[in-house]
Design a protein around this motif. Structure first.
Motif, PDB file in Angstrom:
ATOM      1  N   ILE A  23       0.855  -1.189   0.000  1.00  0.00           N
ATOM      2  CA  ILE A  23       0.000   0.000   0.000  1.00  0.00           C
ATOM      3  C   ILE A  23       0.891   1.239   0.000  1.00  0.00           C
ATOM      4  O   ILE A  23       1.745   1.404   0.871  1.00  0.00           O
ATOM      5  N   TYR A  24       0.677   2.081  -1.009  1.00  0.00           N
ATOM      6  CA  TYR A  24       1.407   3.340  -1.131  1.00  0.00           C
ATOM      7  C   TYR A  24       0.427   4.481  -0.906  1.00  0.00           C
ATOM      8  O   TYR A  24      -0.660   4.504  -1.496  1.00  0.00           O
ATOM      9  N   LEU A  25       0.820   5.444  -0.071  1.00  0.00           N
ATOM     10  CA  LEU A  25      -0.066   6.541   0.290  1.00  0.00           C
ATOM     11  C   LEU A  25       0.458   7.864  -0.247  1.00  0.00           C
ATOM     12  O   LEU A  25       1.662   8.157  -0.159  1.00  0.00           O
ATOM     13  N   PRO A  26      -0.426   8.688  -0.806  1.00  0.00           N
ATOM     14  CA  PRO A  26       0.004  10.016  -1.265  1.00  0.00           C
ATOM     15  C   PRO A  26       0.286  10.922  -0.080  1.00  0.00           C
ATOM     16  O   PRO A  26      -0.165  10.658   1.045  1.00  0.00           O
ATOM     17  N   GLN A  27       1.019  11.983  -0.317  1.00  0.00           N
ATOM     18  CA  GLN A  27       1.294  12.944   0.747  1.00  0.00           C
ATOM     19  C   GLN A  27       0.001  13.611   1.185  1.00  0.00           C
ATOM     20  O   GLN A  27      -0.891  13.874   0.385  1.00  0.00           O
ATOM     21  N   SER A  28      -0.101  13.854   2.485  1.00  0.00           N
ATOM     22  CA  SER A  28      -1.286  14.523   3.008  1.00  0.00           C
ATOM     23  C   SER A  28      -0.890  15.396   4.195  1.00  0.00           C
ATOM     24  O   SER A  28      -0.152  14.954   5.075  1.00  0.00           O
ATOM     25  N   ASN A  29      -1.410  16.600   4.206  1.00  0.00           N
ATOM     26  CA  ASN A  29      -1.222  17.502   5.348  1.00  0.00           C
ATOM     27  C   ASN A  29      -2.521  17.704   6.121  1.00  0.00           C
ATOM     28  O   ASN A  29      -2.615  18.592   6.964  1.00  0.00           O
ATOM     29  N   CYS A  63       0.803   8.009  -9.931  1.00  0.00           N
ATOM     30  CA  CYS A  63      -0.487   7.839  -9.255  1.00  0.00           C
ATOM     31  C   CYS A  63      -0.530   8.602  -7.931  1.00  0.00           C
ATOM     32  O   CYS A  63      -1.529   9.256  -7.595  1.00  0.00           O
ATOM     33  N   LEU A  64       0.553   8.512  -7.175  1.00  0.00           N
ATOM     34  CA  LEU A  64       0.595   9.224  -5.893  1.00  0.00           C
ATOM     35  C   LEU A  64       0.511  10.733  -6.104  1.00  0.00           C
ATOM     36  O   LEU A  64      -0.148  11.440  -5.331  1.00  0.00           O
ATOM     37  N   ASP A  65       1.157  11.227  -7.157  1.00  0.00           N
ATOM     38  CA  ASP A  65       1.095  12.656  -7.455  1.00  0.00           C
ATOM     39  C   ASP A  65      -0.317  13.106  -7.807  1.00  0.00           C
ATOM     40  O   ASP A  65      -0.644  14.292  -7.668  1.00  0.00           O
ATOM     41  N   ARG A  66      -1.133  12.191  -8.253  1.00  0.00           N
ATOM     42  CA  ARG A  66      -2.528  12.512  -8.563  1.00  0.00           C
ATOM     43  C   ARG A  66      -3.423  12.392  -7.323  1.00  0.00           C
ATOM     44  O   ARG A  66      -4.639  12.593  -7.402  1.00  0.00           O
ATOM     45  N   GLY A  67      -2.822  12.027  -6.187  1.00  0.00           N
ATOM     46  CA  GLY A  67      -3.570  11.940  -4.944  1.00  0.00           C
ATOM     47  C   GLY A  67      -4.315  10.640  -4.769  1.00  0.00           C
ATOM     48  O   GLY A  67      -5.343  10.584  -4.085  1.00  0.00           O
ATOM     49  N   ILE A 325     -11.993   9.819 -14.967  1.00  0.00           N
ATOM     50  CA  ILE A 325     -13.117   9.051 -14.417  1.00  0.00           C
ATOM     51  C   ILE A 325     -13.179   9.128 -12.894  1.00  0.00           C
ATOM     52  O   ILE A 325     -14.246   9.331 -12.318  1.00  0.00           O
ATOM     53  N   ILE A 326     -12.039   8.962 -12.219  1.00  0.00           N
ATOM     54  CA  ILE A 326     -12.062   8.884 -10.754  1.00  0.00           C
ATOM     55  C   ILE A 326     -11.621  10.170 -10.069  1.00  0.00           C
ATOM     56  O   ILE A 326     -11.761  10.313  -8.858  1.00  0.00           O
ATOM     57  N   GLY A 327     -11.107  11.130 -10.828  1.00  0.00           N
ATOM     58  CA  GLY A 327     -10.688  12.405 -10.258  1.00  0.00           C
ATOM     59  C   GLY A 327      -9.369  12.323  -9.521  1.00  0.00           C
ATOM     60  O   GLY A 327      -8.744  11.264  -9.427  1.00  0.00           O
ATOM     61  N   LYS A 328      -8.942  13.451  -8.993  1.00  0.00           N
ATOM     62  CA  LYS A 328      -7.743  13.530  -8.168  1.00  0.00           C
ATOM     63  C   LYS A 328      -8.117  13.405  -6.701  1.00  0.00           C
ATOM     64  O   LYS A 328      -9.264  13.611  -6.315  1.00  0.00           O
ATOM     65  N   GLY A 329      -7.102  13.089  -5.890  1.00  0.00           N
ATOM     66  CA  GLY A 329      -7.313  13.084  -4.455  1.00  0.00           C
ATOM     67  C   GLY A 329      -7.366  14.506  -3.920  1.00  0.00           C
ATOM     68  O   GLY A 329      -7.003  15.460  -4.621  1.00  0.00           O
ATOM     69  N   PRO A 330      -7.802  14.680  -2.669  1.00  0.00           N
ATOM     70  CA  PRO A 330      -7.877  16.013  -2.077  1.00  0.00           C
ATOM     71  C   PRO A 330      -6.489  16.622  -1.909  1.00  0.00           C
ATOM     72  O   PRO A 330      -5.505  15.920  -1.712  1.00  0.00           O
ATOM     73  N   ASN A 331      -6.406  17.932  -2.026  1.00  0.00           N
ATOM     74  CA  ASN A 331      -5.120  18.623  -1.854  1.00  0.00           C
ATOM     75  C   ASN A 331      -4.682  18.607  -0.392  1.00  0.00           C
ATOM     76  O   ASN A 331      -5.502  18.578   0.506  1.00  0.00           O
TER      77      ASN A 331
END
Length: 331
Positions: A23-29, A63-67, A325-331
């Protein structure tokens, strides 16, 4: 967490096989949990080789850069278990594991992440492309979008039974049936092998298969001889139902998820005509779809492409399709 050290958890056990996913997680603040699209990235290897660390890390980073949260699962390897009961069942069970809340339970201890269950997509290379496509049919909740990179489809096409001389030329001359068939003695069914179809090893280095290992020798013997479909799914040799249960090309309907295909024009292992025909099947059913043909690229190019190259930007069109189709993750 880095892409060199992903999180890992078991998502399934089957007859002694412990089956895990990275499991790889995008950066989140964020200070509180937020929902992120989830993308399942499935490794290739002719259904007989590879494991979860043998995927393109540049693709994971994109993919991670797309959130997106990225899951890279293992699955049981053929031929000790057949395609339907092994790899397809495992990847479908991973999708159920996500929808049943187990991913969210795991994520609670690893930051402000929740899975956006309305936006789960899948992609994969070669056999992984097929397994991504298998999440579009015969599942309670299909993925929302699929990207197949030179995926295996149209198993009844005569191209699948055509020998591949340049692969055969690499095989030693003294491989006995007794040695090759040792692969059937591997219990529990393995979920990883020492080399991938792309030639990657556990360390990520690139080299050829080790023909002193029965699994490597068996897999490449089948690839060379044009016998992969019949070996991974012996049930196909009966006239009914044949490949009906395992071939995405036979399971496309109007409700099939939006699907994009990326394929190298110089592919000698899964010829591009198989994907072109599949694109026609998708269009004929009214499925939202598209395809990028990559000039000059052989099979497994995703493992060797350089970020910023023409190939990189062309294959990235598939990920842009997923994002639409699935959009980006939250900033």
């Amino acid at each position: 967490m880095t892409t060199e050290n992903p999180l890992t958890t078991l998502y399934k056990e089957a007859d002694g096989s412990k089956i895990s996913t990275d499991i790889y997680l995008p950066q989140s603040n964020a200070s509180s949990p937020r929902k992120y699209p989830v993308v399942i990235d499935i490794h290739g290897g002719a259904f007989m080789l590879g494991h979860s660390r043998m995927v393109s890390i540049p693709q994971v980073n994109d993919c991670l850069d797309r959130g997106w949260i990225v899951l890279v699962p293992n699955h049981r390897l053929c031929p000790g278990v057949n395609l339907l009961d092994g790899p397809m069942r495992d990847i479908r069970d991973l999708l159920a594991w996500i929808h049943n809340g187990h991913l969210d339970t795991f994520l609670k201890d690893h930051g402000p992440y929740q899975a956006d269950l309305d936006n789960v997509a899948a992609f994969g290379t070669s056999s992984g492309g097929h397994l991504a496509l298998s999440l579009g049919f015969d599942v309670p909740v299909p993925v929302k979008a699929i990207l197949s990179l030179y995926g295996a489809v149209n198993f009844s096409n005569p191209l699948w039974s055509k020998p591949i001389p340049h692969v055969a030329a690499k095989l030693p001359q003294n491989l006995s049936a007794e040695f090759l068939n040792r692969i059937y003695d591997e219990i529990p069914i393995p979920t990883d092998s020492s080399v991938s179809l792309e030639g990657q090893t556990e360390s990520g280095a690139s080299k050829g298969p080790d023909f002193s290992k029965a699994r490597d020798a068996f897999a490449f013997t089948q690839i060379a001889g044009g016998t992969v479909p019949s070996v991974i799914y012996p049930q196909s040799q009966s006239t009914d139902p044949g490949f009906d249960l395992v071939d995405p090309a036979r399971n496309v309907s109007a409700g099939f998820p939006p699907t994009y295909i990326v394929h190298g024009q110089a592919d000698t292992m899964v010829p591009i005509d198989l994907s072109r025909d599949f694109l026609g099947t998708l269009k004929g059913a009214g499925v939202e779809c598209g395809m990028t043909e990559v000039p000059g690229e052989e099979h497994t190019f995703a493992a060797m492409m350089k970020v910023g190259s023409q190939t990189w930007w062309l294959q990235r069109e598939g990920f842009d399709f997923l994002e639409k189709i699935i959009g980006k993750g939250p900033n």
